[in-house]
Design a protein around this motif. Structure first.
Motif, PDB file in Angstrom:
ATOM      1  N   GLN A   1      -5.209   1.229   2.725  1.00 55.44           N
ATOM      2  CA  GLN A   1      -5.297  -0.222   2.700  1.00 55.44           C
ATOM      3  C   GLN A   1      -6.199  -0.732   3.816  1.00 55.44           C
ATOM      4  O   GLN A   1      -6.994  -1.644   3.609  1.00 55.44           O
ATOM      5  CB  GLN A   1      -3.906  -0.838   2.827  1.00 55.44           C
ATOM      6  CG  GLN A   1      -3.032  -0.515   1.637  1.00 55.44           C
ATOM      7  CD  GLN A   1      -1.588  -0.863   1.861  1.00 55.44           C
ATOM      8  OE1 GLN A   1      -1.157  -1.067   2.984  1.00 55.44           O
ATOM      9  NE2 GLN A   1      -0.833  -0.909   0.794  1.00 55.44           N
ATOM     10  N   GLU A   2      -6.112  -0.128   4.992  1.00 55.96           N
ATOM     11  CA  GLU A   2      -6.955  -0.565   6.092  1.00 55.96           C
ATOM     12  C   GLU A   2      -8.417  -0.282   5.781  1.00 55.96           C
ATOM     13  O   GLU A   2      -9.293  -1.097   6.064  1.00 55.96           O
ATOM     14  CB  GLU A   2      -6.525   0.139   7.388  1.00 55.96           C
ATOM     15  CG  GLU A   2      -5.139  -0.290   7.836  1.00 55.96           C
ATOM     16  CD  GLU A   2      -4.592   0.571   8.970  1.00 55.96           C
ATOM     17  OE1 GLU A   2      -5.342   1.397   9.509  1.00 55.96           O
ATOM     18  OE2 GLU A   2      -3.417   0.387   9.292  1.00 55.96           O
ATOM     19  N   ASP A   3      -8.694   0.869   5.164  1.00 52.91           N
ATOM     20  CA  ASP A   3     -10.067   1.209   4.802  1.00 52.91           C
ATOM     21  C   ASP A   3     -10.615   0.216   3.781  1.00 52.91           C
ATOM     22  O   ASP A   3     -11.776  -0.175   3.840  1.00 52.91           O
ATOM     23  CB  ASP A   3     -10.146   2.615   4.210  1.00 52.91           C
ATOM     24  CG  ASP A   3      -9.896   3.690   5.262  1.00 52.91           C
ATOM     25  OD1 ASP A   3      -9.950   3.337   6.463  1.00 52.91           O
ATOM     26  OD2 ASP A   3      -9.637   4.845   4.892  1.00 52.91           O
TER      27      ASP A   3
ATOM     28  N   THR B   1       5.738   0.374  -2.208  1.00 53.51           N
ATOM     29  CA  THR B   1       5.195   1.690  -2.540  1.00 53.51           C
ATOM     30  C   THR B   1       3.739   1.564  -2.979  1.00 53.51           C
ATOM     31  O   THR B   1       2.902   2.377  -2.609  1.00 53.51           O
ATOM     32  CB  THR B   1       6.024   2.343  -3.664  1.00 53.51           C
ATOM     33  OG1 THR B   1       7.412   2.189  -3.364  1.00 53.51           O
ATOM     34  CG2 THR B   1       5.703   3.809  -3.799  1.00 53.51           C
ATOM     35  N   HIS B   2       3.443   0.539  -3.774  1.00 54.40           N
ATOM     36  CA  HIS B   2       2.072   0.285  -4.226  1.00 54.40           C
ATOM     37  C   HIS B   2       1.793  -1.207  -4.142  1.00 54.40           C
ATOM     38  O   HIS B   2       2.644  -2.017  -4.499  1.00 54.40           O
ATOM     39  CB  HIS B   2       1.872   0.715  -5.689  1.00 54.40           C
ATOM     40  CG  HIS B   2       2.320   2.108  -5.981  1.00 54.40           C
ATOM     41  ND1 HIS B   2       1.641   3.222  -5.556  1.00 54.40           N
ATOM     42  CD2 HIS B   2       3.386   2.566  -6.670  1.00 54.40           C
ATOM     43  CE1 HIS B   2       2.271   4.304  -5.960  1.00 54.40           C
ATOM     44  NE2 HIS B   2       3.341   3.936  -6.640  1.00 54.40           N
ATOM     45  N   ASN B   3       0.606  -1.572  -3.670  1.00 55.48           N
ATOM     46  CA  ASN B   3       0.103  -2.936  -3.740  1.00 55.48           C
ATOM     47  C   ASN B   3      -1.198  -2.882  -4.533  1.00 55.48           C
ATOM     48  O   ASN B   3      -2.270  -2.636  -3.993  1.00 55.48           O
ATOM     49  CB  ASN B   3      -0.129  -3.529  -2.343  1.00 55.48           C
ATOM     50  CG  ASN B   3       1.154  -3.986  -1.705  1.00 55.48           C
ATOM     51  OD1 ASN B   3       1.887  -4.789  -2.274  1.00 55.48           O
ATOM     52  ND2 ASN B   3       1.457  -3.470  -0.528  1.00 55.48           N
ATOM     53  N   ILE B   4      -1.068  -3.098  -5.845  1.00 55.27           N
ATOM     54  CA  ILE B   4      -2.190  -2.998  -6.767  1.00 55.27           C
ATOM     55  C   ILE B   4      -2.869  -4.359  -6.815  1.00 55.27           C
ATOM     56  O   ILE B   4      -2.182  -5.379  -6.912  1.00 55.27           O
ATOM     57  CB  ILE B   4      -1.667  -2.631  -8.176  1.00 55.27           C
ATOM     58  CG1 ILE B   4      -0.888  -1.314  -8.103  1.00 55.27           C
ATOM     59  CG2 ILE B   4      -2.781  -2.554  -9.187  1.00 55.27           C
ATOM     60  CD1 ILE B   4       0.441  -1.373  -8.790  1.00 55.27           C
TER      61      ILE B   4
ATOM     62  N   GLU C   1      -8.029  -2.177  -7.091  1.00 56.19           N
ATOM     63  CA  GLU C   1      -7.479  -1.081  -6.288  1.00 56.19           C
ATOM     64  C   GLU C   1      -6.155  -0.643  -6.880  1.00 56.19           C
ATOM     65  O   GLU C   1      -5.286  -1.470  -7.153  1.00 56.19           O
ATOM     66  CB  GLU C   1      -7.298  -1.535  -4.841  1.00 56.19           C
ATOM     67  CG  GLU C   1      -6.564  -0.572  -3.954  1.00 56.19           C
ATOM     68  CD  GLU C   1      -7.186   0.834  -3.933  1.00 56.19           C
ATOM     69  OE1 GLU C   1      -6.409   1.803  -3.969  1.00 56.19           O
ATOM     70  OE2 GLU C   1      -8.416   0.949  -3.903  1.00 56.19           O
ATOM     71  N   ASP C   2      -5.996   0.686  -7.057  1.00 59.83           N
ATOM     72  CA  ASP C   2      -4.765   1.248  -7.610  1.00 59.83           C
ATOM     73  C   ASP C   2      -3.684   1.412  -6.551  1.00 59.83           C
ATOM     74  O   ASP C   2      -2.498   1.357  -6.864  1.00 59.83           O
ATOM     75  CB  ASP C   2      -5.031   2.629  -8.221  1.00 59.83           C
ATOM     76  CG  ASP C   2      -5.993   2.572  -9.393  1.00 59.83           C
ATOM     77  OD1 ASP C   2      -6.108   1.507 -10.005  1.00 59.83           O
ATOM     78  OD2 ASP C   2      -6.617   3.608  -9.688  1.00 59.83           O
ATOM     79  N   ASP C   3      -4.052   1.683  -5.317  1.00 58.17           N
ATOM     80  CA  ASP C   3      -3.128   1.963  -4.216  1.00 58.17           C
ATOM     81  C   ASP C   3      -2.111   3.038  -4.610  1.00 58.17           C
ATOM     82  O   ASP C   3      -0.914   2.901  -4.416  1.00 58.17           O
ATOM     83  CB  ASP C   3      -2.417   0.685  -3.758  1.00 58.17           C
ATOM     84  CG  ASP C   3      -1.666   0.889  -2.441  1.00 58.17           C
ATOM     85  OD1 ASP C   3      -2.062   1.784  -1.668  1.00 58.17           O
ATOM     86  OD2 ASP C   3      -0.688   0.169  -2.192  1.00 58.17           O
ATOM     87  N   GLY C   4      -2.616   4.125  -5.195  1.00 53.46           N
ATOM     88  CA  GLY C   4      -1.745   5.254  -5.519  1.00 53.46           C
ATOM     89  C   GLY C   4      -1.118   5.206  -6.906  1.00 53.46           C
ATOM     90  O   GLY C   4      -0.563   6.200  -7.355  1.00 53.46           O
TER      91      GLY C   4
ATOM     92  N   ALA D   1      -3.784   1.677 -12.540  1.00 52.59           N
ATOM     93  CA  ALA D   1      -3.130   0.363 -12.607  1.00 52.59           C
ATOM     94  C   ALA D   1      -4.090  -0.771 -12.234  1.00 52.59           C
ATOM     95  O   ALA D   1      -4.069  -1.832 -12.863  1.00 52.59           O
ATOM     96  CB  ALA D   1      -1.909   0.332 -11.696  1.00 52.59           C
ATOM     97  N   GLY D   2      -4.934  -0.564 -11.234  1.00 49.91           N
ATOM     98  CA  GLY D   2      -5.881  -1.603 -10.828  1.00 49.91           C
ATOM     99  C   GLY D   2      -6.873  -1.918 -11.927  1.00 49.91           C
ATOM    100  O   GLY D   2      -7.187  -3.082 -12.184  1.00 49.91           O
ATOM    101  N   GLY D   3      -7.371  -0.871 -12.594  1.00 51.69           N
ATOM    102  CA  GLY D   3      -8.311  -1.070 -13.698  1.00 51.69           C
ATOM    103  C   GLY D   3      -7.682  -1.822 -14.856  1.00 51.69           C
ATOM    104  O   GLY D   3      -8.322  -2.674 -15.485  1.00 51.69           O
ATOM    105  N   ARG D   4      -6.418  -1.534 -15.132  1.00 53.65           N
ATOM    106  CA  ARG D   4      -5.713  -2.245 -16.210  1.00 53.65           C
ATOM    107  C   ARG D   4      -5.510  -3.712 -15.842  1.00 53.65           C
ATOM    108  O   ARG D   4      -5.603  -4.591 -16.700  1.00 53.65           O
ATOM    109  CB  ARG D   4      -4.361  -1.590 -16.483  1.00 53.65           C
ATOM    110  CG  ARG D   4      -4.472  -0.233 -17.151  1.00 53.65           C
ATOM    111  CD  ARG D   4      -3.125   0.474 -17.169  1.00 53.65           C
ATOM    112  NE  ARG D   4      -3.223   1.811 -17.723  1.00 53.65           N
ATOM    113  CZ  ARG D   4      -2.674   2.187 -18.863  1.00 53.65           C
ATOM    114  NH1 ARG D   4      -1.978   1.325 -19.577  1.00 53.65           N
ATOM    115  NH2 ARG D   4      -2.808   3.413 -19.296  1.00 53.65           N
TER     116      ARG D   4
END
Length: 196
Positions: free
Chosen positions: A55-57, A121-124, A142-145, A149-152
């Protein structure tokens, strides 16, 4: 147990779960809250921040992408949607109107200041910004793991022709695999907050 169902997502989730448990068992710092622990809705903000380096990156990357020189860009209002809970996993969407990548960065920083959101756990997230001068869209996700999910989420925004908005969906994993249902909940949360 899962006869007749698609099990690819279940396998991926199980492998992720095993890897997380293995990483946690070799973790020398037992005082940090683990990301796979269930977060009750009534916990409040009394647990530790759990920032992930990814997330920082991303925030640094967004900062580099930003072409605006104005450092004190106004923080847009952030709207929070109603949470959806299924099998102890909780999903909640957050929305902010944005017109620059700098505002995207500011909103993400502001959201991560909230301990409960930071410990998800995830922030998409996904955003779309319409650039009138070039008549194009500046968009990213961003999927964040949470694989794909981000693409959807971005695809949902494209289908609904939503622009100049950032949508973040936080997921607190409750310990029970949801399989493909998790994507349905992520998109439903996002759709509900967009409609509101």
């Amino acid at each position: 147990q899962n006869l007749g169902e698609s099990i690819l997502y279940l396998w991926v989730e199980k492998i992720r779960e095993v890897l997380v448990e293995k990483a946690q068992s070799s973790d020398p710092e037992p005082d940090i809250k683990k990301t796979t622990e269930e977060v009750d809705e009534d916990d409040g903000d009394d647990f530790l921040l759990d920032y992930q380096p990814i997330q920082e990156d991303e925030i640094k990357m967004l900062n580099c992408m930003s072409s605006e020189s104005q450092e004190d860009e106004e923080l847009p209002p952030i709207h929070h949607g109603n949470p959806i809970t299924d099998r102890r996993s909780t999903f909640q969407a957050h929305l902010a109107p944005v017109v620059t990548t700098r505002q995207v960065k500011r909103v993400l920083e502001k959201l991560y200041e909230n301990k409960k959101i930071a410990s998800a756990t995830h922030n998409i997230y996904a955003y779309r910004i319409y650039c009138e001068d070039k008549q194009t869209f500046l968009q990213d996700c961003e999927d964040d793991g949470e694989t794909a999910a981000g693409g959807r989420l971005l695809h949902l925004m494209q289908i609904l022709n939503i622009h100049n908005v950032l949508v973040v969906v936080s997921r607190w994993y409750g310990g029970i695999l949801l399989g493909p249902d998790r994507f349905k909940h992520i998109n439903n949360c996002a759709r509900n907050v967009l409609v509101e």
